[in-house]
Design an enzyme around this catalytic site. Structure first.
Site, PDB file in Angstrom:
ATOM      1  N   TYR A 139       0.840  -1.205   0.000  1.00  0.00           N
ATOM      2  CA  TYR A 139       0.000   0.000   0.000  1.00  0.00           C
ATOM      3  C   TYR A 139       0.875   1.256   0.000  1.00  0.00           C
ATOM      4  CZ  TYR A 139      -3.622   3.307   1.341  1.00  0.00           C
ATOM      5  OH  TYR A 139      -4.482   4.371   1.357  1.00  0.00           O
ATOM      6  N   ASN A 168      -3.080   7.911  10.554  1.00  0.00           N
ATOM      7  CA  ASN A 168      -4.204   6.969  10.791  1.00  0.00           C
ATOM      8  C   ASN A 168      -5.504   7.714  11.091  1.00  0.00           C
ATOM      9  OD1 ASN A 168      -1.883   5.316  10.940  1.00  0.00           O
ATOM     10  ND2 ASN A 168      -2.961   3.826  12.188  1.00  0.00           N
ATOM     11  N   LYS A 190     -14.560  -4.004  19.466  1.00  0.00           N
ATOM     12  CA  LYS A 190     -14.314  -4.989  20.530  1.00  0.00           C
ATOM     13  C   LYS A 190     -14.803  -4.469  21.881  1.00  0.00           C
ATOM     14  CE  LYS A 190     -10.266  -7.178  18.404  1.00  0.00           C
ATOM     15  NZ  LYS A 190      -8.842  -7.491  18.508  1.00  0.00           N
ATOM     16  N   ARG A 212       1.278   5.226  17.421  1.00  0.00           N
ATOM     17  CA  ARG A 212       0.581   5.723  16.238  1.00  0.00           C
ATOM     18  C   ARG A 212       0.051   7.117  16.515  1.00  0.00           C
ATOM     19  NH1 ARG A 212       2.818   2.036  14.694  1.00  0.00           N
ATOM     20  NH2 ARG A 212       2.147   0.206  13.498  1.00  0.00           N
TER      21      ARG A 212
HETATM   22  P1  GDP Z   1      -0.821   0.212  10.913  1.00  0.00           P
HETATM   23  O1  GDP Z   1      -0.864   1.590  11.500  1.00  0.00           O
HETATM   24  O2  GDP Z   1      -0.598   0.215   9.447  1.00  0.00           O
HETATM   25  O3  GDP Z   1       0.157  -0.689  11.641  1.00  0.00           O
HETATM   26  O4  GDP Z   1      -2.273  -0.449  11.036  1.00  0.00           O
HETATM   27  P2  GDP Z   1      -3.339  -0.749  12.193  1.00  0.00           P
HETATM   28  O5  GDP Z   1      -4.115   0.457  12.512  1.00  0.00           O
HETATM   29  O6  GDP Z   1      -4.100  -1.938  11.694  1.00  0.00           O
HETATM   30  O7  GDP Z   1      -2.512  -1.236  13.476  1.00  0.00           O
HETATM   31  C1  GDP Z   1      -1.872  -0.375  14.366  1.00  0.00           C
HETATM   32  C2  GDP Z   1      -1.366  -1.133  15.575  1.00  0.00           C
HETATM   33  O8  GDP Z   1      -2.494  -1.544  16.368  1.00  0.00           O
HETATM   34  C3  GDP Z   1      -0.548  -2.387  15.296  1.00  0.00           C
HETATM   35  O9  GDP Z   1       0.530  -2.397  16.191  1.00  0.00           O
HETATM   36  C4  GDP Z   1      -1.527  -3.502  15.642  1.00  0.00           C
HETATM   37  O10 GDP Z   1      -0.883  -4.688  16.071  1.00  0.00           O
HETATM   38  C5  GDP Z   1      -2.304  -2.880  16.798  1.00  0.00           C
HETATM   39  N1  GDP Z   1      -3.600  -3.519  17.077  1.00  0.00           N
HETATM   40  C6  GDP Z   1      -3.998  -3.991  18.294  1.00  0.00           C
HETATM   41  N2  GDP Z   1      -5.193  -4.586  18.211  1.00  0.00           N
HETATM   42  C7  GDP Z   1      -5.599  -4.491  16.919  1.00  0.00           C
HETATM   43  C8  GDP Z   1      -6.771  -4.934  16.223  1.00  0.00           C
HETATM   44  O11 GDP Z   1      -7.676  -5.553  16.781  1.00  0.00           O
HETATM   45  N3  GDP Z   1      -6.830  -4.629  14.895  1.00  0.00           N
HETATM   46  C9  GDP Z   1      -5.849  -3.944  14.253  1.00  0.00           C
HETATM   47  N4  GDP Z   1      -5.991  -3.653  12.938  1.00  0.00           N
HETATM   48  N5  GDP Z   1      -4.712  -3.527  14.875  1.00  0.00           N
HETATM   49  C10 GDP Z   1      -4.583  -3.808  16.190  1.00  0.00           C
END
Ligand code: GDP
Length: 320
Positions: A139, A168, A190, A212
């Site tokens: 992406y 984000n 959740k 983040r």
């Molecule tokens: P990223 O910013 O591209 O890494 O995308 P995400 O928003 O999917 O994930 C951000 C962080 O949140 C990562 O470290 C994930 O492991 C953590 N995380 C914890 N629980 C969850 C969950 O239930 N869903 C997702 N998508 N991320 C999670």
């Protein structure tokens, strides 16, 4: 008094999607006439269809906000679809824009395009200072190619464009589908479901250590609209964010406080953490957008989003 957007014809690809809807609402409230191409009418992965769209609906400014995207889960599950869809759609939208003589293209990029292993806040001049994080490379890289295409098209064809790098997003209308969602939407679902069911435990992915930056989607739409008016440097992307880092553990604590959930958290370290830190430097953004910063802090934005999700749960869960 007439503002910049009054009487402007604007097209927003992805205008029926999560961010796009917020952007369209903002632009219309500022007087723009907005056209939103729908997938059933125009297939942006085919150049002839892309061009047909822009010739049938001429515009002054084109926001390319369409993307096939999602959280860390979908990046693992569908790397090829993410790669092909975003690369080809982006290339076609720009090619069609120059053929249709659009005055300005605003490309919506992503913080996933940044090098994935740098320390500190991410600055625009470091966009090419290393490889993308492996968890989001397909992406991130394809969206970043729009910045390359923008410079080339300015040089050869004189097409004006800018490249915005978004952090984000979260908010009403996001994807709450477990296979696609980003962390905020995933955790809101959740938390709300655990609260409804009186569940004793919630599973959260990774270690909780990654940091983040989160921006409330309606705020981000404001910034994009402002950048469409005020920012014109094709040679340098512009970050859009809050500049504030929040660890996943802190996000979990904030959600717990917001919902009153009293059960346990089970950290699943078998799930990926992704990049350890993804926070944008927003100094150039502030300067370029006349001092603008996102007005909604995380606590307020989460409370609004949780309230929206509770009120629209069935519809939100059914959306891809
Ligand atoms: P990223 O910013 O591209 O890494 O995308 P995400 O928003 O999917 O994930 C951000 C962080 O949140 C990562 O470290 C994930 O492991 C953590 N995380 C914890 N629980 C969850 C969950 O239930 N869903 C997702 N998508 N991320 C999670």
């Amino acid at each position: 008094m007439k503002g910049f957007w009054s009487e402007k014809r604007v097209t927003v690809t992805g205008g029926a999607g999560f961010l796009g809807r917020h952007l369209v609402k903002r632009l219309e409230s500022h007087g723009a006439t907005v056209f939103v191409p729908r997938q059933r009418d125009y297939n942006l992965i085919a150049l002839d269809s892309c061009l047909k769209c822009l010739l049938e609906h001429p515009c002054d400014v084109l926001f390319h906000a369409a993307a096939y995207y999602g959280g860390i889960g979908i990046n693992q599950a569908e790397p090829a679809k993410l790669y092909y869809t975003n690369l080809v759609m982006g290339a076609n939208v720009m090619e069609a824009a120059r053929l249709a003589r659009v005055a300005k293209v605003v490309n919506i990029g992503t913080a996933c395009s940044y090098p994935g292993y740098l320390e500190g806040r991410l600055k625009e001049q470091d966009l090419w200072a290393g490889p993308c994080h492996a968890s989001v490379v397909n992406y991130g890289l394809t969206k970043k190619m729009l910045a390359v295409q923008g410079e080339a098209y300015k040089k050869q064809y004189g097409l004006d464009s800018i490249h915005l790098i978004l952090t984000n997003l979260y908010g009403p209308g996001d994807s709450y589908n477990t296979d696609r969602s980003h962390v905020v939407a995933a955790l809101i679902r959740k938390w709300v479901e655990a609260d409804m069911a009186g569940a004793p435990e919630i599973e959260v992915w990774g270690t909780g250590k990654p940091v983040r930056e989160f921006i409330y989607a309606p705020d981000c739409a404001d910034a994009i609209m402002l950048a469409g008016e005020k920012y014109n440097d094709v040679t340098m992307p512009l970050n859009i964010g809050s500049g504030i880092g929040t660890s996943i553990r802190e996000l979990v604590e904030t959600l717990t406080a917001a919902t009153g959930y009293r059960g346990k958290i089970a950290w699943n370290a078998d799930k990926p953490d992704g990049a350890m830190m993804k926070v944008l430097d927003v100094e150039r953004m502030r300067q370029a957008l006349g001092g603008w910063t996102p007005p909604t802090d995380l606590r307020t934005g989460l409370a609004k989003t949780i309230a929206w999700y509770r009120a629209n749960k069935a519809q939100a869960d059914a959306k891809w």
